[in-house]
Design an enzyme around this catalytic site. Structure first.
Site, PDB file in Angstrom:
ATOM      1  N   ASP A 120     157.529  24.971  21.245  1.00  0.00           N
ATOM      2  CA  ASP A 120     157.363  26.425  21.423  1.00  0.00           C
ATOM      3  C   ASP A 120     157.571  27.213  20.120  1.00  0.00           C
ATOM      4  O   ASP A 120     156.608  27.448  19.407  1.00  0.00           O
ATOM      5  CB  ASP A 120     158.265  26.918  22.563  1.00  0.00           C
ATOM      6  CG  ASP A 120     157.717  28.149  23.268  1.00  0.00           C
ATOM      7  OD1 ASP A 120     156.593  28.571  22.942  1.00  0.00           O
ATOM      8  OD2 ASP A 120     158.402  28.690  24.156  1.00  0.00           O
ATOM      9  N   ASP A 126     145.749  33.392  21.225  1.00  0.00           N
ATOM     10  CA  ASP A 126     146.324  33.937  22.463  1.00  0.00           C
ATOM     11  C   ASP A 126     146.444  35.450  22.453  1.00  0.00           C
ATOM     12  O   ASP A 126     146.606  36.090  21.412  1.00  0.00           O
ATOM     13  CB  ASP A 126     147.645  33.247  22.830  1.00  0.00           C
ATOM     14  CG  ASP A 126     148.862  33.838  22.161  1.00  0.00           C
ATOM     15  OD1 ASP A 126     148.735  34.321  21.019  1.00  0.00           O
ATOM     16  OD2 ASP A 126     149.942  33.806  22.773  1.00  0.00           O
ATOM     17  N   HIS A 185     150.094  30.942  29.303  1.00  0.00           N
ATOM     18  CA  HIS A 185     151.487  30.772  29.716  1.00  0.00           C
ATOM     19  C   HIS A 185     151.560  31.287  31.167  1.00  0.00           C
ATOM     20  O   HIS A 185     150.970  32.318  31.485  1.00  0.00           O
ATOM     21  CB  HIS A 185     152.431  31.667  28.911  1.00  0.00           C
ATOM     22  CG  HIS A 185     152.666  31.257  27.487  1.00  0.00           C
ATOM     23  ND1 HIS A 185     151.674  31.081  26.576  1.00  0.00           N
ATOM     24  CD2 HIS A 185     153.839  31.037  26.813  1.00  0.00           C
ATOM     25  CE1 HIS A 185     152.216  30.756  25.401  1.00  0.00           C
ATOM     26  NE2 HIS A 185     153.523  30.727  25.521  1.00  0.00           N
ATOM     27  N   HIS A 200     151.981  22.927  22.538  1.00  0.00           N
ATOM     28  CA  HIS A 200     152.494  24.285  22.781  1.00  0.00           C
ATOM     29  C   HIS A 200     153.474  24.649  21.679  1.00  0.00           C
ATOM     30  O   HIS A 200     154.671  24.353  21.754  1.00  0.00           O
ATOM     31  CB  HIS A 200     153.170  24.371  24.157  1.00  0.00           C
ATOM     32  CG  HIS A 200     153.516  25.782  24.555  1.00  0.00           C
ATOM     33  ND1 HIS A 200     153.084  26.356  25.728  1.00  0.00           N
ATOM     34  CD2 HIS A 200     154.228  26.740  23.919  1.00  0.00           C
ATOM     35  CE1 HIS A 200     153.528  27.601  25.800  1.00  0.00           C
ATOM     36  NE2 HIS A 200     154.224  27.856  24.715  1.00  0.00           N
ATOM     37  N   ARG A 258     151.631  39.564   5.731  1.00  0.00           N
ATOM     38  CA  ARG A 258     150.916  40.804   5.393  1.00  0.00           C
ATOM     39  C   ARG A 258     149.577  40.579   4.717  1.00  0.00           C
ATOM     40  O   ARG A 258     148.741  41.475   4.680  1.00  0.00           O
ATOM     41  CB  ARG A 258     151.784  41.656   4.463  1.00  0.00           C
ATOM     42  CG  ARG A 258     153.107  42.011   5.100  1.00  0.00           C
ATOM     43  CD  ARG A 258     153.938  42.864   4.164  1.00  0.00           C
ATOM     44  NE  ARG A 258     155.295  43.016   4.684  1.00  0.00           N
ATOM     45  CZ  ARG A 258     156.248  43.653   4.038  1.00  0.00           C
ATOM     46  NH1 ARG A 258     156.000  44.221   2.854  1.00  0.00           N
ATOM     47  NH2 ARG A 258     157.450  43.744   4.562  1.00  0.00           N
ATOM     48  N   GLU A 284     156.874  30.956  33.475  1.00  0.00           N
ATOM     49  CA  GLU A 284     158.016  30.759  32.572  1.00  0.00           C
ATOM     50  C   GLU A 284     159.161  31.663  33.026  1.00  0.00           C
ATOM     51  O   GLU A 284     160.283  31.206  33.169  1.00  0.00           O
ATOM     52  CB  GLU A 284     157.600  31.085  31.128  1.00  0.00           C
ATOM     53  CG  GLU A 284     158.732  30.965  30.109  1.00  0.00           C
ATOM     54  CD  GLU A 284     158.321  31.442  28.701  1.00  0.00           C
ATOM     55  OE1 GLU A 284     157.246  32.061  28.567  1.00  0.00           O
ATOM     56  OE2 GLU A 284     159.093  31.196  27.754  1.00  0.00           O
TER      57      GLU A 284
HETATM   58 ZN   LIG Z   1     154.963  29.758  24.184  1.00  0.00          ZN
END
Ligand SMILES: [Zn+2]
Length: 353
Positions: A291, A149, A210, A27, A82, A213
């Site tokens: 994370d 994600d 997720h 993660h 970019r 959380e």
């Molecule tokens: Zn996360």
């Protein structure tokens, strides 16, 4: 390990053990892994940006007053990505920093929608991450895989686009193994994303949203039932629901625990109140992750040190935690066996010395 990350409550030799321990990380976010060194390189490529190029100034820039400030800073770093060359540089340099921490395998969460929406050509984007993945494996020995994600705050349009990028045979990168959902949970109910997860799962991708959380255990149940989650990102509030903990343990659904992140985002008040102990006591497979490490002033090694303190672990306990990370990964069986062997050999040699 960086000196400011040495936890005074963890013995120095345990820090040294962690620093050399082979690990898997499950993660960790792509842009959220950009260290001050990487951000300064990117900022130098785009001098019109407000992001400082001096690494010392960047340390201050990465000191957040609150969650809204964190989002502002995060988006200013997103704004530095970019061109396909920026994407390649970020990915390759993130792998270099993982390799320094003895990360052998990482599933890096990438939000391709942030880049394609900004006008980066989608196939050039895929080529850039794949090129970085191959170079990182050859040069650093760190194996990278991708989780694409959905940025939950960007709504169903972003879900549609992410599912398309993840499942279109002409675009889907070889390293892609899973499909996720990030961003805020409040006001962003998990079940609405079911059609997109169904599509990704039908295309052979694993489901790793997720959940739990910043909202309660019902969000974790929703991730399990509607999105068919195989692992849960954070899952922090699962501790409030004994039935849920029993379910996670029985079905071997791992939690991707990121202790320092939970404090930085105020999902948990203090480290001592972190529910990681409840998870292990209930028999849930716990993995340790970082994370958005530089943004939360941490790295994976430090998260292992934090876990050692919270769970009272010695070298053997830490090696078990590292093995959990490998076990919960989407590596194939020979790949898992290879890293677990490496963990065992390293631990045995350390304890014999
Ligand atoms: Zn996360």
């Amino acid at each position: 390990m960086t000196e400011h990350l040495v936890d005074p409550e963890v013995p120095r030799d345990l820090h040294a053990f962690i620093a050399g321990l082979p690990k898997a990380e499950l993660h960790v976010h792509h842009v959220g892994s950009a260290s001050p060194r990487i951000v300064s390189e990117l900022a130098a490529r785009h001098p019109d940006s407000k992001v400082p190029t001096d690494p010392e100034a960047l340390v201050d820039y990465f000191t957040f007053t609150d969650f809204a400030h964190f989002i502002d800073v995060y988006l200013s770093v997103v704004d530095l990505i970019r061109t396909p060359e920026d994407v390649r540089l970020l990915t390759y340099e993130v792998a270099r920093e993982m390799a320094r921490q003895q990360v052998r395998y990482a599933e890096l969460t990438i939000t391709p929608f942030s880049s394609t929406r900004r006008g980066i050509d989608e196939s050039a984007f895929m080529d850039a991450i794949e090129d970085a993945r191959k170079a990182a494996e050859a040069e650093f020995g760190t194996v990278l895989r991708w989780c694409f994600d959905i940025p939950g705050e960007a709504g169903l349009e972003s879900a549609q686009e992410t599912a398309r990028l993840a499942t279109d045979d002409r675009l889907r990168p070889e390293g892609l193994v899973s499909f996720g959902l990030g961003g805020p949970e409040i006001g962003v109910a998990r079940p609405q994303f079911k059609p997109y997860f169904d599509r990704a799962i039908a295309a052979g991708l694993h489901s790793v949203p997720h959940a739990g959380e910043t909202t309660g255990p019902q969000t974790v149940w929703d991730a399990l039932t509607a999105l068919r989650a195989e692992r849960i990102g954070h899952g922090t509030s699962s501790a409030q629901d004994p039935k849920l903990l029993a379910h996670l343990a029985e079905h071997r659904i791992p939690l991707e625990v990121c202790p320092t992140s939970n404090i930085a985002t105020r999902a948990v008040r203090t480290l001592d109140e972190h529910p990681i102990k409840e998870f292990t006591r209930a028999g849930v497979l716990v993995t340790i992750n970082s994370d958005d490490p530089p943004m939360f002033g941490t790295d994976l090694n430090n998260e292992y040190a934090v876990a050692a303190r919270l769970l009272g672990l010695d070298e053997r306990g830490l090696a078990d935690l590292a093995r959990n990370g490998v076990e919960a990964s989407f590596l194939d069986a020979p790949g898992k066996a290879r890293i677990k062997d490496e963990i065992d050999t390293y631990t045995a040699a350390w304890l014999a010395s």
